[in-house]
Design an enzyme around this catalytic site. Structure first.
Site, short mmCIF file in Angstrom:
data_model
loop_
_atom_site.label_atom_id
_atom_site.label_comp_id
_atom_site.label_asym_id
_atom_site.label_seq_id
_atom_site.Cartn_x
_atom_site.Cartn_y
_atom_site.Cartn_z
N GLU A 82 52.57 72.17 53.68
CA GLU A 82 53.54 71.07 53.59
C GLU A 82 53.81 70.67 52.14
O GLU A 82 53.81 69.49 51.79
CB GLU A 82 53.06 69.87 54.41
CG GLU A 82 52.92 70.20 55.89
CD GLU A 82 52.57 69.01 56.77
OE1 GLU A 82 51.93 68.07 56.27
OE2 GLU A 82 52.92 69.03 57.96
N ASP A 141 49.60 70.23 65.78
CA ASP A 141 49.38 69.08 64.91
C ASP A 141 49.06 67.82 65.70
O ASP A 141 49.93 66.96 65.85
CB ASP A 141 50.64 68.85 64.06
CG ASP A 141 50.46 67.72 63.07
OD1 ASP A 141 49.32 67.31 62.86
OD2 ASP A 141 51.47 67.26 62.52
N GLU A 200 48.73 58.92 65.40
CA GLU A 200 50.04 59.31 64.88
C GLU A 200 51.01 59.67 66.00
O GLU A 200 52.16 59.28 65.98
CB GLU A 200 49.88 60.50 63.92
CG GLU A 200 51.21 61.04 63.42
CD GLU A 200 51.06 62.22 62.46
OE1 GLU A 200 49.92 62.56 62.09
OE2 GLU A 200 52.10 62.80 62.10
O1 GCW Z 1 50.08 65.38 61.18
C1 GCW Z 1 50.73 65.74 60.01
C2 GCW Z 1 51.19 64.46 59.49
C3 GCW Z 1 51.17 64.37 57.99
C4 GCW Z 1 49.81 64.87 57.51
C5 GCW Z 1 49.65 66.30 57.93
C6 GCW Z 1 48.29 66.87 57.57
C7 GCW Z 1 48.49 64.11 55.68
O2 GCW Z 1 52.45 64.18 59.99
O3 GCW Z 1 51.38 63.03 57.65
O4 GCW Z 1 49.65 64.73 56.13
O5 GCW Z 1 49.77 66.43 59.31
O6 GCW Z 1 47.42 66.83 58.43
O7 GCW Z 1 48.11 67.33 56.46
#
Ligand code: GCW
Length: 625
Positions: A254, A327, A355
């Site tokens: 990311e 995720d 989240e």
């Molecule tokens: O779940 C996603 C989130 C991001 C997060 C990323 C990760 C810290 O939306 O906010 O970043 O994963 O785990 O690196």
């Protein structure tokens, strides 16, 4: 062979505490870890213990952190090989008292399942928290190191009481600034507060730190100057914090920098840091959460990237893998990397902060989800477990009073993954609210049903990532953001069309299923053998696909959405009846949060069914089951 007890410390209640400066330390003014930890243990007993005399016995042939509690009619003995383990024993004993479980013949043997039980804070240096729903960061960087908030010790105490022994203070999307000397002084101040509670401090580091704050030309892991820079920086940290835990790294994920920026592998990157930490016994937790926009199924990418590197990591590297391959979705099958890298230490990363599960508005007890994970993998080999924290500076720490149960459950499961969700919920309810079974029984049932309920009003039957763009709170299965990465958009995951719905990950589709061992891969490859909870994760099926209930797929979706809305209304009913058994403040807060949850469940149901109906063209059959 068992050695004789070497130190026996008798502790009888109401012995006056040694005052902070009574001269007994002579010229040895440095407080030892032992003294502080033991005074905390005594203080905890003095404050709260109402039973017979408690004796501490330190012996040296016990496993780290393990303790025994043995009781007879006259006294109770806590036996362990370190002060911190004695403190764990004290918290356990107090927990037994709180839950009404003290008997005359206690015989308890407790030991942690894995060595590292760690919270990950996604806290930024400006005080904001990525995916934090309970206020701002607990760490007041602008006040540190001079001003020490009393909350730091309260935080450490809460963690110690559930066996957590490490904390990564900053976000994995890490600012290189955390490694500036000025910041390290602040980190040291926190480490000093946490130490007597057995909590080690770790930091997330940015892979480009050598270039950004070290002014080097590169951050290439094979560059000698880069290697020296990490070594010097690590030595500097250990001069300040001799028991510093190590580094957590999000690399080439990311948008974060990483070894691949220099044509190197994840193993090269992790080993660079591992070599710097090795002389100090520190560890590297290297995250496996990587996926590129390369057209390959996102669920497959971490496995594809990391399995060829098995055996190439130093032994102080632990690969930190999210519980599922996408995720932190409301429900995912376990991540196929578990079990796939026999020569590499691996650890799961759970997300305690919600989240994708209604943030601090929805009551969702996560022990049930983590239990499903532990039942799917061979957890015996885990050396470590991490959980993304849900704490902030809200007065109640987690926003929703019931989100505290997830922090508690994480600690308890990291200590013992065999614990059942009902045991954890029972303990937590009794300790947090009341021992009245008229309260505990119905509320426990609500907690135990809550995760499945949330899965069903958000993403039933293996659906996933139907969330609104970016904030991930509500539903937005239709979401289209021009120029956004395809794998950040719901359509990539649900693939609804006039034919049907679901992601084909079978051997005819992306073949993600083949990353799982036999016989799972064969089972999950066939819709009729695939558990329905994962059905649309692995299969694209027609709207009239026959389900085990006898309903067609479309009706089953309607049934799941509708049933879970009703379930949340039942939760409201359960809670409303507890008014006389709970303090007014928490009663009202939970009540108002449940109202939001009921509203959101309807919102999810309407949004998803009305949208999917544009493809299925079938009537929404709510209420007629
Ligand atoms: O779940 C996603 C989130 C991001 C997060 C990323 C990760 C810290 O939306 O906010 O970043 O994963 O785990 O690196």
């Amino acid at each position: 062979m068992k050695k004789m007890a070497i130190i026996v410390l008798l502790l009888y209640l109401f012995i006056p505490q040694i005052s902070a400066e009574d001269g007994s330390r002579l010229w040895l003014q440095n407080k030892s870890k032992g003294t502080e930890t033991l005074s905390i243990a005594k203080q905890e007993l003095k404050q709260s213990w109402k039973g017979k005399a408690v004796e501490f016995q330190l012996i040296n042939d016990f496993e780290n952190d393990a303790f025994k509690i043995i009781g007879n009619a006259k006294k109770i003995k806590i036996i362990a090989s370190s002060d911190i383990a004695l403190l764990y024993g004290v918290y356990h004993l107090l927990g037994l008292q709180q839950t009404g479980k003290i008997t005359n013949d206690l015989n308890i043997n407790e030991y942690p399942h894995c060595q590292y039980r760690i919270l990950n804070h996604w806290d930024n240096l400006d005080g904001s928290i990525e995916r934090g729903y309970a206020g701002k960061s607990l760490w007041k960087w602008d006040e540190l190191p001079h001003k020490i908030s009393p909350r730091y010790a309260e935080y450490a105490r809460a963690n110690a009481s559930i066996g957590i022994n490490g904390t990564v203070l900053n976000n994995v999307n890490a600012s290189p600034q955390i490694l500036q000397t000025e910041m390290l002084q602040k980190v040291k101040a926190l480490a000093d507060v946490f130490r007597p509670y057995g909590i080690k401090v770790y930091l997330s580091v940015n892979f480009s730190s050598p270039a950004i704050i070290g002014n080097l030309k590169t951050s290439d892991p094979l560059d000698k100057e880069v290697q020296q820079w990490w070594k010097n920086k690590t030595d500097e940290i250990y001069r300040l914090i001799p028991d510093f835990g190590g580094f957590l790294v999000k690399a080439n994920s990311e948008g974060q920098p990483g070894p691949q920026d220099f044509g190197r592998t994840h193993a090269d990157g992790a080993n660079l840091l591992a070599d710097a930490l090795r002389p100090h016994n520190g560890i590297v937790m290297w995250r496996a959460f990587v996926y590129a926009s390369n057209g390959d199924d996102r669920a497959k990418q971490a496995y594809t990237e990391f399995t060829p590197l098995d055996g190439r990591f130093r032994d102080n590297v632990i690969l930190q893998i999210k519980n599922g391959p996408i995720d932190f979705q409301p429900r995912e099958p376990y991540h196929p990397l578990f079990g796939a890298m026999p020569q590499t230490a691996v650890m799961p990363e759970f997300q305690i902060t919600q989240e994708y599960l209604g943030s601090s508005n929805h009551l969702v007890f996560l022990a049930t989800m983590w239990r499903e994970f532990f039942e799917s993998v061979n957890f015996q080999s885990f050396k470590a477990i991490a959980g993304v924290a849900n704490t902030g500076n809200d007065t109640n720490w987690c926003g929703h009073p019931f989100s505290q149960a997830n922090w508690y459950a994480f600690g308890r499961l990291a200590w013992n993954p065999r614990l059942l969700p009902e045991t954890i919920a029972d303990e937590w309810l009794r300790m947090t609210f009341s021992n009245d079974s008229a309260f505990v029984d119905p509320v426990k049932t609500m907690m135990l049903d809550s995760w499945e309920t949330a899965v069903n009003y958000m993403t039933p039957l293996g659906l996933h990532h139907l969330f609104a763009y970016d904030h991930h709170y509500g539903p937005e299965p239709w979401c289209d953001v021009p120029d956004a990465r395809a794998d950040w958009l719901p359509k990539y995951y649900h693939r609804a069309d006039n034919q049907g719905i679901g992601f084909d990950r079978t051997s005819n589709g992306s073949d993600a299923v083949s990353q799982y061992p036999s016989p799972l891969r064969e089972k999950w490859n066939h819709p009729s053998d695939c558990p329905e909870k994962y059905l649309l994760w692995f299969h694209h099926l027609p709207w009239d696909y026959p389900m085990k209930s006898g309903r067609i797929l479309w009706d089953e979706l309607c049934y799941k959405y509708d049933g879970s809305v009703k379930q949340v209304r039942e939760f409201q009913g359960i809670w409303d009846k507890q008014e006389s058994r709970v303090d007014a403040e928490r009663f009202r807060l939970v009540q108002s949060k449940l109202e939001i949850q009921a509203h959101d469940a309807v919102w999810w149901k309407d949004a998803c069914l009305l949208y999917f109906q544009t493809f299925s063209q079938l009537p929404i059959s709510s209420g007629n089951f």
